[in-house]
Design a protein around this motif. Structure first.
Motif, PDB file in Angstrom:
ATOM      1  N   SER A 216       9.090  10.267  -2.919  1.00  0.00           N
ATOM      2  CA  SER A 216       9.775   8.703  -2.640  1.00  0.00           C
ATOM      3  C   SER A 216       9.945   8.211  -1.407  1.00  0.00           C
ATOM      4  O   SER A 216       9.682   6.438  -0.845  1.00  0.00           O
ATOM      5  N   ARG A 217      11.075   7.584  -1.771  1.00  0.00           N
ATOM      6  CA  ARG A 217      12.173   7.806  -1.167  1.00  0.00           C
ATOM      7  C   ARG A 217      11.964   8.018   0.288  1.00  0.00           C
ATOM      8  O   ARG A 217      12.130   7.287   0.939  1.00  0.00           O
ATOM      9  N   PHE A 218      11.384   9.158   0.490  1.00  0.00           N
ATOM     10  CA  PHE A 218      11.222   9.518   1.596  1.00  0.00           C
ATOM     11  C   PHE A 218      10.538   9.429   2.739  1.00  0.00           C
ATOM     12  O   PHE A 218      10.666   8.565   3.837  1.00  0.00           O
ATOM     13  N   PHE A 219       9.283   8.975   1.856  1.00  0.00           N
ATOM     14  CA  PHE A 219       8.020   8.962   2.257  1.00  0.00           C
ATOM     15  C   PHE A 219       8.532   6.939   2.993  1.00  0.00           C
ATOM     16  O   PHE A 219       8.222   6.502   3.519  1.00  0.00           O
ATOM     17  N   LEU A 220       9.193   5.870   1.772  1.00  0.00           N
ATOM     18  CA  LEU A 220       9.280   4.947   2.241  1.00  0.00           C
ATOM     19  C   LEU A 220      10.464   4.840   3.238  1.00  0.00           C
ATOM     20  O   LEU A 220      10.197   3.698   4.299  1.00  0.00           O
ATOM     21  N   GLY A 221      11.285   5.929   3.394  1.00  0.00           N
ATOM     22  CA  GLY A 221      12.407   5.823   4.675  1.00  0.00           C
ATOM     23  C   GLY A 221      11.112   6.014   5.975  1.00  0.00           C
ATOM     24  O   GLY A 221      11.202   5.622   6.734  1.00  0.00           O
ATOM     25  N   LEU A 222      10.211   6.516   6.098  1.00  0.00           N
ATOM     26  CA  LEU A 222       9.557   6.858   7.357  1.00  0.00           C
ATOM     27  C   LEU A 222       8.728   5.767   7.559  1.00  0.00           C
ATOM     28  O   LEU A 222       8.664   4.981   8.473  1.00  0.00           O
TER      29      LEU A 222
ATOM     30  N   PRO B 131      -4.663   6.836   4.158  1.00  0.00           N
ATOM     31  CA  PRO B 131      -5.149   6.520   5.070  1.00  0.00           C
ATOM     32  C   PRO B 131      -5.434   5.022   5.459  1.00  0.00           C
ATOM     33  O   PRO B 131      -4.799   4.433   7.017  1.00  0.00           O
ATOM     34  N   VAL B 132      -5.042   4.495   4.859  1.00  0.00           N
ATOM     35  CA  VAL B 132      -5.641   3.240   4.664  1.00  0.00           C
ATOM     36  C   VAL B 132      -3.505   2.568   5.718  1.00  0.00           C
ATOM     37  O   VAL B 132      -3.748   1.679   6.374  1.00  0.00           O
ATOM     38  N   VAL B 133      -2.326   3.126   4.847  1.00  0.00           N
ATOM     39  CA  VAL B 133      -1.062   2.805   5.226  1.00  0.00           C
ATOM     40  C   VAL B 133      -1.430   3.010   6.997  1.00  0.00           C
ATOM     41  O   VAL B 133      -0.839   2.565   8.013  1.00  0.00           O
ATOM     42  N   MET B 134      -2.043   4.411   7.578  1.00  0.00           N
ATOM     43  CA  MET B 134      -2.103   4.527   8.752  1.00  0.00           C
ATOM     44  C   MET B 134      -2.694   3.683   9.404  1.00  0.00           C
ATOM     45  O   MET B 134      -2.476   3.499  10.807  1.00  0.00           O
ATOM     46  N   ILE B 135      -4.196   2.996   9.539  1.00  0.00           N
ATOM     47  CA  ILE B 135      -4.422   2.331   9.425  1.00  0.00           C
ATOM     48  C   ILE B 135      -3.566   1.181   9.476  1.00  0.00           C
ATOM     49  O   ILE B 135      -3.602  -0.122  10.970  1.00  0.00           O
TER      50      ILE B 135
ATOM     51  N   VAL C 241       0.780  -1.256   0.186  1.00  0.00           N
ATOM     52  CA  VAL C 241      -0.296  -0.110   0.078  1.00  0.00           C
ATOM     53  C   VAL C 241       0.655   1.181  -0.124  1.00  0.00           C
ATOM     54  O   VAL C 241       0.343   2.427  -0.656  1.00  0.00           O
ATOM     55  N   SER C 242       2.018   1.007   0.514  1.00  0.00           N
ATOM     56  CA  SER C 242       2.825   2.263   0.747  1.00  0.00           C
ATOM     57  C   SER C 242       3.625   2.492  -0.842  1.00  0.00           C
ATOM     58  O   SER C 242       3.489   4.000  -0.884  1.00  0.00           O
ATOM     59  N   LEU C 243       3.896   1.669  -1.449  1.00  0.00           N
ATOM     60  CA  LEU C 243       3.882   1.509  -3.163  1.00  0.00           C
ATOM     61  C   LEU C 243       2.817   2.535  -3.512  1.00  0.00           C
ATOM     62  O   LEU C 243       3.749   3.328  -4.189  1.00  0.00           O
TER      63      LEU C 243
END
Length: 196
Positions: A113-119, A177-181, A8-10
């Motif tokens: 995108s890499r920053f988000f995946l890093g998070l 929101p799905v990632v957060m859930i 989902v993060s992708l």
């Protein structure tokens, strides 16, 4: 849960890549950023060919597994762990390390995108305390990229052309929101697996 989270993060990361590619930037910057991407693509094509299943397996080891182990050990197991212990602020550490992680890839177009995946990888390590889960997440991300390239090449596209495929939609941002859930569920599962 980690596999689902990364998947989902992708979707979100792809949208962030699309956003970055859509940003108006000065022509001189664009030339510099395009050259960095071309240099990276040339390096990858010098390392892998993806013409057959043997090449694919080798690429998974060289471009997915080894970087996942090395980068996660350095960034999450080393730097994030060090900063968290030093500051007592895990999320500040996750953010700082994610910025450094993304900058270390020398890609303007892939920065967000890499920053988000890093998070995501940093949070996986923080909530679970298990480095192997962030290594697994990182490996899945890299392996999916290689698999998409391999599939494209098997469909007759040259590797250089397949690597230039850009994100085509911003709609994946709706997956935040799905990632957060999923992270709430992951944190609960991690809390339940910790000894009391």
């Amino acid at each position: 849960l980690v596999v689902l989270l990364i998947g989902v993060s992708l979707l979100v990361a792809t949208s962030l890549s699309y956003l970055t590619n859509s940003m108006p930037i000065p022509d001189s910057w664009k030339l510099r950023f395009d050259k960095l991407e071309e240099d990276y693509n040339r390096q990858v094509t010098a390392i892998i060919s993806l013409k057959n299943a043997k090449d694919y397996i080798l690429a998974l080891i060289i471009m997915a597994f080894i970087p996942a182990v090395c980068e996660e050990t350095l960034f999450r197991g080393g730097l994030q762990n060090f900063l968290t212990r030093g500051t007592g602020l895990p999320w500040l550490s996750i953010i700082v390390v994610s910025v450094i992680f993304s900058l270390a890839h020398f890609s303007f177009y892939g920065f967000l995108s890499r920053f988000f995946l890093g998070l995501v990888l940093g949070a996986l390590f923080h909530y679970s305390g298990k480095l192997w889960l962030s290594i697994l997440g990182h490996f899945i991300n890299n392996a999916l990229a290689i698999t998409v390239l391999y599939y494209s090449i098997q469909q007759g596209r040259p590797l250089e052309e397949a690597m230039k495929q850009d994100a085509t939609s911003f709609w994946g941002i709706l997956a935040v929101p799905v990632v957060m859930i999923l992270f709430v569920a992951f944190k609960r599962a991690s809390d339940n697996s910790q000894p009391a």
